[in-house]
Design a protein around this motif. Structure first.
Motif, PDB file in Angstrom:
ATOM      1  N   TYR A 296     -41.234  88.567  15.883  1.00  0.00           N
ATOM      2  CA  TYR A 296     -42.341  87.249  15.896  1.00  0.00           C
ATOM      3  C   TYR A 296     -42.074  86.355  16.937  1.00  0.00           C
ATOM      4  O   TYR A 296     -43.043  85.996  17.680  1.00  0.00           O
ATOM      5  CB  TYR A 296     -42.151  86.694  14.398  1.00  0.00           C
ATOM      6  N   LEU A 297     -40.800  85.957  17.332  1.00  0.00           N
ATOM      7  CA  LEU A 297     -40.410  85.102  18.387  1.00  0.00           C
ATOM      8  C   LEU A 297     -40.816  85.742  19.757  1.00  0.00           C
ATOM      9  O   LEU A 297     -41.488  85.157  20.726  1.00  0.00           O
ATOM     10  CB  LEU A 297     -39.042  84.713  18.450  1.00  0.00           C
ATOM     11  N   ARG A 298     -40.739  87.063  19.929  1.00  0.00           N
ATOM     12  CA  ARG A 298     -40.901  87.822  21.029  1.00  0.00           C
ATOM     13  C   ARG A 298     -42.409  87.686  21.352  1.00  0.00           C
ATOM     14  O   ARG A 298     -43.037  87.687  22.373  1.00  0.00           O
ATOM     15  CB  ARG A 298     -40.385  89.282  21.115  1.00  0.00           C
ATOM     16  N   ALA A 299     -43.115  87.957  20.457  1.00  0.00           N
ATOM     17  CA  ALA A 299     -44.599  88.013  20.426  1.00  0.00           C
ATOM     18  C   ALA A 299     -45.175  86.544  20.864  1.00  0.00           C
ATOM     19  O   ALA A 299     -46.204  86.714  21.506  1.00  0.00           O
ATOM     20  CB  ALA A 299     -45.189  88.482  18.990  1.00  0.00           C
ATOM     21  N   LYS A 300     -44.346  85.583  20.359  1.00  0.00           N
ATOM     22  CA  LYS A 300     -45.203  84.318  20.630  1.00  0.00           C
ATOM     23  C   LYS A 300     -44.553  83.856  22.142  1.00  0.00           C
ATOM     24  O   LYS A 300     -44.829  82.715  22.571  1.00  0.00           O
ATOM     25  CB  LYS A 300     -44.665  83.257  19.600  1.00  0.00           C
ATOM     26  N   GLY A 301     -43.661  84.854  22.860  1.00  0.00           N
ATOM     27  CA  GLY A 301     -43.238  84.230  24.157  1.00  0.00           C
ATOM     28  C   GLY A 301     -41.834  83.219  23.977  1.00  0.00           C
ATOM     29  O   GLY A 301     -41.911  82.398  24.992  1.00  0.00           O
TER      30      GLY A 301
ATOM     31  N   LEU B 261     -37.495  80.361  13.546  1.00  0.00           N
ATOM     32  CA  LEU B 261     -38.887  80.589  13.187  1.00  0.00           C
ATOM     33  C   LEU B 261     -39.578  79.510  12.667  1.00  0.00           C
ATOM     34  O   LEU B 261     -40.986  79.467  12.967  1.00  0.00           O
ATOM     35  CB  LEU B 261     -38.612  81.808  11.992  1.00  0.00           C
ATOM     36  N   ILE B 262     -39.184  78.876  11.802  1.00  0.00           N
ATOM     37  CA  ILE B 262     -39.698  77.502  11.194  1.00  0.00           C
ATOM     38  C   ILE B 262     -40.476  76.807  12.333  1.00  0.00           C
ATOM     39  O   ILE B 262     -41.739  76.210  12.261  1.00  0.00           O
ATOM     40  CB  ILE B 262     -38.831  76.919  10.338  1.00  0.00           C
ATOM     41  N   ASP B 263     -39.653  76.301  13.399  1.00  0.00           N
ATOM     42  CA  ASP B 263     -39.970  75.662  14.366  1.00  0.00           C
ATOM     43  C   ASP B 263     -41.323  76.428  15.198  1.00  0.00           C
ATOM     44  O   ASP B 263     -42.188  75.689  15.746  1.00  0.00           O
ATOM     45  CB  ASP B 263     -38.737  75.342  15.701  1.00  0.00           C
ATOM     46  N   ALA B 264     -41.193  77.727  15.317  1.00  0.00           N
ATOM     47  CA  ALA B 264     -42.320  78.308  15.945  1.00  0.00           C
ATOM     48  C   ALA B 264     -43.517  78.530  15.293  1.00  0.00           C
ATOM     49  O   ALA B 264     -44.374  78.816  15.983  1.00  0.00           O
ATOM     50  CB  ALA B 264     -41.726  79.661  16.533  1.00  0.00           C
ATOM     51  N   ILE B 265     -43.343  78.497  13.699  1.00  0.00           N
ATOM     52  CA  ILE B 265     -44.854  78.962  13.050  1.00  0.00           C
ATOM     53  C   ILE B 265     -45.790  77.628  13.184  1.00  0.00           C
ATOM     54  O   ILE B 265     -45.325  76.558  13.126  1.00  0.00           O
ATOM     55  CB  ILE B 265     -44.261  79.215  11.745  1.00  0.00           C
ATOM     56  N   ASP B 266     -47.212  78.119  13.416  1.00  0.00           N
ATOM     57  CA  ASP B 266     -47.950  77.146  13.502  1.00  0.00           C
ATOM     58  C   ASP B 266     -48.548  76.622  12.027  1.00  0.00           C
ATOM     59  O   ASP B 266     -48.965  75.413  11.858  1.00  0.00           O
ATOM     60  CB  ASP B 266     -49.313  77.710  14.231  1.00  0.00           C
TER      61      ASP B 266
ATOM     62  N   GLU C  10     -48.837  75.172   8.623  1.00  0.00           N
ATOM     63  CA  GLU C  10     -47.930  74.305   7.835  1.00  0.00           C
ATOM     64  C   GLU C  10     -47.600  74.723   6.325  1.00  0.00           C
ATOM     65  O   GLU C  10     -46.666  74.569   6.042  1.00  0.00           O
ATOM     66  CB  GLU C  10     -48.756  72.785   7.596  1.00  0.00           C
ATOM     67  N   GLU C  11     -48.458  75.436   5.943  1.00  0.00           N
ATOM     68  CA  GLU C  11     -48.239  76.233   4.623  1.00  0.00           C
ATOM     69  C   GLU C  11     -46.947  77.319   4.675  1.00  0.00           C
ATOM     70  O   GLU C  11     -46.131  77.201   3.971  1.00  0.00           O
ATOM     71  CB  GLU C  11     -49.330  76.713   4.020  1.00  0.00           C
ATOM     72  N   GLU C  12     -47.217  77.923   5.588  1.00  0.00           N
ATOM     73  CA  GLU C  12     -46.150  78.953   5.791  1.00  0.00           C
ATOM     74  C   GLU C  12     -44.688  78.172   6.263  1.00  0.00           C
ATOM     75  O   GLU C  12     -43.836  79.006   5.602  1.00  0.00           O
ATOM     76  CB  GLU C  12     -46.435  79.995   6.989  1.00  0.00           C
ATOM     77  N   LYS C  13     -44.777  77.076   6.935  1.00  0.00           N
ATOM     78  CA  LYS C  13     -43.620  76.562   7.374  1.00  0.00           C
ATOM     79  C   LYS C  13     -43.028  76.082   5.724  1.00  0.00           C
ATOM     80  O   LYS C  13     -41.792  76.258   5.540  1.00  0.00           O
ATOM     81  CB  LYS C  13     -43.997  75.216   8.189  1.00  0.00           C
ATOM     82  N   GLN C  14     -43.834  75.484   5.091  1.00  0.00           N
ATOM     83  CA  GLN C  14     -43.043  74.843   3.768  1.00  0.00           C
ATOM     84  C   GLN C  14     -42.616  75.910   2.991  1.00  0.00           C
ATOM     85  O   GLN C  14     -41.547  75.730   2.235  1.00  0.00           O
ATOM     86  CB  GLN C  14     -44.408  73.880   3.095  1.00  0.00           C
ATOM     87  N   GLN C  15     -43.417  76.898   2.953  1.00  0.00           N
ATOM     88  CA  GLN C  15     -42.924  78.149   2.234  1.00  0.00           C
ATOM     89  C   GLN C  15     -41.436  78.677   2.509  1.00  0.00           C
ATOM     90  O   GLN C  15     -40.522  78.818   1.713  1.00  0.00           O
ATOM     91  CB  GLN C  15     -43.733  79.143   1.996  1.00  0.00           C
ATOM     92  N   LEU C  16     -41.344  78.741   4.028  1.00  0.00           N
ATOM     93  CA  LEU C  16     -40.314  79.151   4.571  1.00  0.00           C
ATOM     94  C   LEU C  16     -39.168  78.094   4.445  1.00  0.00           C
ATOM     95  O   LEU C  16     -37.875  78.589   4.012  1.00  0.00           O
ATOM     96  CB  LEU C  16     -40.330  79.506   6.030  1.00  0.00           C
ATOM     97  N   ILE C  17     -39.217  76.712   4.722  1.00  0.00           N
ATOM     98  CA  ILE C  17     -38.545  75.788   4.220  1.00  0.00           C
ATOM     99  C   ILE C  17     -37.715  75.966   2.936  1.00  0.00           C
ATOM    100  O   ILE C  17     -36.660  75.696   2.680  1.00  0.00           O
ATOM    101  CB  ILE C  17     -38.963  74.428   4.707  1.00  0.00           C
TER     102      ILE C  17
END
Length: 164
Positions: A64-69, A81-86, A88-95
């Motif tokens: 994922y991080l490689r794909a986002k550069g 990963l949390i820092d890289a995700i755009d 907000e819903e996915e971020k909260q689930q991961l957190i």
């Protein structure tokens, strides 16, 4: 399979491992060696599955991080990963999942430390019980001919030789 689903699987495996750790405490207290042996085998299977899931998680985060550069460490973390995700819903689930997993890991460490202390105490108790049956140490009977006749080679310490 997404990183979130992998983290949820890791969470379930760690919950199960924590349950085994609690059972292990009871088994150690009961001094049931056969049950302990079986439980250790189950723990090893859990650890192997957790290791596999953790490798999958690292690979997915890396991809994922490689794909986002985005530059990442050798072992990319969920925090990266949390820092890289755009989203907000996915971020909260991961957190939330990450926090639950970290809590489980802390509980597991505490329980494993307790089990380790109990095993150590059990071994100490066994050693104390076996002490009368052990042969005397050879150095305890290391007499020279002079000692047998009542003359020791050791310097005798008297009251006047000691220092206050």
């Amino acid at each position: 399979m997404s990183v979130l689903s992998t983290l949820e699987k890791l969470e379930r495996m760690h919950k199960s491992l924590l349950e085994l750790a609690h059972k292990k405490t009871d088994i150690i207290k009961a001094n049931d060696i056969e049950a302990l042996d079986e439980l250790i085998k189950m723990e090893q299977a859990h650890v192997a599955a957790i290791t596999t899931l953790e490798q999958q998680r690292q690979l997915m985060v890396t991809d994922y991080l490689r794909a986002k550069g985005i530059a990442y460490t050798d072992n990319p973390t969920v925090a990266e990963l949390i820092d890289a995700i755009d989203s907000e819903e996915e971020k909260q689930q991961l957190i939330a999942t990450r926090e639950r997993l970290l809590t489980l890991l802390t509980e597991l460490k505490v329980q494993n430390d307790l089990n380790q202390k109990l095993v150590y105490q059990s071994l100490q108790f066994i050693n104390i019980q076996l002490e009368p049956f052990r042969p005397a140490r050879p150095d305890a009977f290391n007499y020279s001919g002079d000692e047998v006749r009542g003359q020791s080679n050791q310097k005798k310490v008297t009251y006047f030789d000691s220092q206050a």
